[in-house]
Motif scaffolding. Structure first.
Motif, PDB file in Angstrom:
ATOM      1  N   GLU A  15     -52.746 -33.585   7.444  1.00  0.00           N
ATOM      2  CA  GLU A  15     -52.507 -34.415   8.632  1.00  0.00           C
ATOM      3  C   GLU A  15     -53.258 -33.868   9.853  1.00  0.00           C
ATOM      4  O   GLU A  15     -53.461 -34.571  10.834  1.00  0.00           O
TER       5      GLU A  15
ATOM      6  N   LYS B 195     -40.515 -37.699   2.752  1.00  0.00           N
ATOM      7  CA  LYS B 195     -41.637 -38.300   3.476  1.00  0.00           C
ATOM      8  C   LYS B 195     -41.947 -37.469   4.723  1.00  0.00           C
ATOM      9  O   LYS B 195     -41.023 -37.058   5.440  1.00  0.00           O
ATOM     10  N   THR B 196     -43.227 -37.251   4.969  1.00  0.00           N
ATOM     11  CA  THR B 196     -43.681 -36.576   6.193  1.00  0.00           C
ATOM     12  C   THR B 196     -43.805 -37.607   7.312  1.00  0.00           C
ATOM     13  O   THR B 196     -44.029 -38.795   7.051  1.00  0.00           O
TER      14      THR B 196
ATOM     15  N   LEU C  64     -45.248 -39.949  10.188  1.00  0.00           N
ATOM     16  CA  LEU C  64     -46.519 -40.660  10.395  1.00  0.00           C
ATOM     17  C   LEU C  64     -46.738 -40.753  11.898  1.00  0.00           C
ATOM     18  O   LEU C  64     -46.023 -41.486  12.582  1.00  0.00           O
ATOM     19  N   ARG C  65     -47.687 -39.978  12.405  1.00  0.00           N
ATOM     20  CA  ARG C  65     -47.876 -39.917  13.845  1.00  0.00           C
ATOM     21  C   ARG C  65     -49.348 -39.643  14.165  1.00  0.00           C
ATOM     22  O   ARG C  65     -49.694 -38.565  14.677  1.00  0.00           O
ATOM     23  N   PRO C  66     -50.224 -40.638  13.877  1.00  0.00           N
ATOM     24  CA  PRO C  66     -51.664 -40.385  14.052  1.00  0.00           C
ATOM     25  C   PRO C  66     -52.051 -39.958  15.464  1.00  0.00           C
ATOM     26  O   PRO C  66     -53.062 -39.266  15.639  1.00  0.00           O
TER      27      PRO C  66
ATOM     28  N   GLN D 150     -54.551 -37.888  10.236  1.00  0.00           N
ATOM     29  CA  GLN D 150     -54.020 -39.176   9.755  1.00  0.00           C
ATOM     30  C   GLN D 150     -54.885 -40.354  10.189  1.00  0.00           C
ATOM     31  O   GLN D 150     -54.641 -41.488   9.778  1.00  0.00           O
TER      32      GLN D 150
ATOM     33  N   GLU E 201     -53.243 -41.082   1.246  1.00  0.00           N
ATOM     34  CA  GLU E 201     -52.472 -42.236   1.705  1.00  0.00           C
ATOM     35  C   GLU E 201     -51.358 -41.698   2.607  1.00  0.00           C
ATOM     36  O   GLU E 201     -50.581 -40.840   2.185  1.00  0.00           O
ATOM     37  N   TRP E 202     -51.306 -42.162   3.844  1.00  0.00           N
ATOM     38  CA  TRP E 202     -50.275 -41.662   4.778  1.00  0.00           C
ATOM     39  C   TRP E 202     -49.090 -42.607   4.837  1.00  0.00           C
ATOM     40  O   TRP E 202     -49.286 -43.801   4.712  1.00  0.00           O
ATOM     41  N   PRO E 203     -47.886 -42.153   5.087  1.00  0.00           N
ATOM     42  CA  PRO E 203     -47.527 -40.741   5.225  1.00  0.00           C
ATOM     43  C   PRO E 203     -47.494 -40.011   3.880  1.00  0.00           C
ATOM     44  O   PRO E 203     -47.348 -40.643   2.821  1.00  0.00           O
ATOM     45  N   TYR E 204     -47.651 -38.699   3.955  1.00  0.00           N
ATOM     46  CA  TYR E 204     -47.550 -37.801   2.788  1.00  0.00           C
ATOM     47  C   TYR E 204     -46.156 -37.941   2.185  1.00  0.00           C
ATOM     48  O   TYR E 204     -45.169 -37.950   2.917  1.00  0.00           O
TER      49      TYR E 204
ATOM     50  N   SER F  77     -47.931 -37.922  -3.131  1.00  0.00           N
ATOM     51  CA  SER F  77     -49.248 -38.091  -2.496  1.00  0.00           C
ATOM     52  C   SER F  77     -50.414 -37.654  -3.370  1.00  0.00           C
ATOM     53  O   SER F  77     -51.405 -38.373  -3.501  1.00  0.00           O
TER      54      SER F  77
END
Ligand SMILES: Nc1nc2c(c(=O)[nH]1)N[C@H]1C(S)=C(S)[C@@H](COP(=O)(O)O)O[C@H]1N2
Ligand SMILES: [Mo]
Length: 322
Positions: free
Chosen positions: A86, A174-175, A177-179, A185, A191-194, A256
């Motif tokens: 990420e 799940k990690t 998701l914060r691009p 990311q 493939e996000w999120p991890y 992932s």
């Protein structure tokens, strides 16, 4: 967002404003500060000053029974030689690129096959559990390893509080998701999120740890702050970082690395020196910190935790279930 409070007997809805932020909570745990931490663990401060991104000191007791005797790696290696895609794919990228990441406040969604589900503040998830330090070997599938003193709580004890139903055969993680805070990311490397997962008996195994700290302090962002999984008998990639969702499922959840390269990475990911990665051998490993010219050491089945975990896989073909 309605955030629930998890009590010993169930959950009650509360407002987000009532939630103590993770840093306040973790600071509160530090009542006794370094003196006691050192007295209790016999370790503590000697490592702390060398950590790059210094977190708050934690109060914990050392779990000697579940720790290995090898000396831990240098904190500089543990906090600057990382895999956390990420923040970029280079080993040095996570420590360099994670400065903007905000691990507090933090909530975790618990979902799926359990009696108690909802959105919970990290504080509520951690509160009833005493923090333990455990020195574990981490074996990356890239054929290197480190010895790391994690601080955390047993995953199984946490999961039980949500009262999984008899349909809960797996646990999926799940990690976040914060691009905007995780520059990696913005690129489709994975493939996000991890996502990762364990079979429920693996998750309940006493070695499975939900880590909140390392070297006696809260996790640096590059190591998966504020909450990450550690399963020491599996390749490092199972140990998912910065967890925001825990879901009990009936079916094996997607993971992932299996999504990204199914012929290279299976669901189980148990360390097995006899099953080579299609592109390189897993028979030996390089101990990070032993010097570039140090010879590799033999890799141990289940990363040395065979006695503890082999019974989980009795009757399974571990060459097939890699
Ligand atoms: N979310 C997330 N978790 C992750 C990864 C990742 O890229 N993203 N990398 C994994 C891999 S491959 C390894 S080896 C370990 C590394 O953990 P460390 O950097 O704390 O040593 O984290 C695992 N957890
Ligand atoms: Mo890894």
């Amino acid at each position: 967002m309605l955030i629930k409070r998890l009590g010993p007997g169930g959950s009650a809805d509360i407002q987000p404003s009532e939630i103590t932020s993770e840093s306040v909570y973790l600071n509160r745990r530090c009542l006794l500060q370094a003196a006691l931490a050192t007295a209790v663990t016999g370790l503590g401060t000697a490592w702390a000053p060398r950590i790059r991104a210094e977190g708050a000191k934690l109060e914990f007791t050392r779990n000697d029974k579940l720790s290995i005797g090898d000396p831990p790696n240098d904190p500089v290696d543990v906090t600057t030689y990382n895999n956390f895609y990420e923040f970029g794919i280079d080993k040095s990228a996570p420590s360099k690129n994670s400065g903007k990441f905000k691990p507090s406040p933090w909530t975790v969604a618990v979902a799926g096959e359990a009696e108690i589900t909802g959105q919970f503040g990290l504080e509520d998830i951690l509160k009833p559990h005493a923090l333990e330090e455990r020195v574990y070997r981490l074996r990356c599938v890239e054929a290197w390893s480190m010895v790391i003193p994690w601080v955390g709580i047993p995953l199984g004890a946490v999961l039980k509080r949500f009262k999984p139903t008899s349909n809960a055969k797996y646990v999926a993680f799940k990690t976040v998701l914060r691009p905007s805070e995780m520059p990696g990311q913005r690129f489709p490397v994975l493939e996000w999120p991890y996502v990762e997962g364990l079979r429920i008996d693996e998750a309940m195994h006493p070695l499975s740890l939900l880590a909140v700290g390392v070297f006696g302090r809260t996790l640096p962002t590059q190591n998966g702050a504020p909450l990450r999984l550690i399963t020491p008998w599996k390749y490092g990639f199972k140990s998912i970082k910065s967890i925001v969702e825990i879901r009990f499922t009936e079916r094996e959840p997607p993971t992932s690395w299996n999504i990204s390269a199914p012929h290279e990475y299976g669901f189980y990911a148990n360390v097995n020196p006899k099953v080579d990665h299609p592109r390189w051998s897993q028979a030996r490993e390089r101990r990070i910190g032993s010097g570039l010219f140090a010879s590799k050491v033999p890799t141990l089945l289940f990363n040395g935790y065979e006695k503890e975990v082999a019974h989980l896989y009795r009757g399974m073909n571990l060459a097939k279930h890699y």
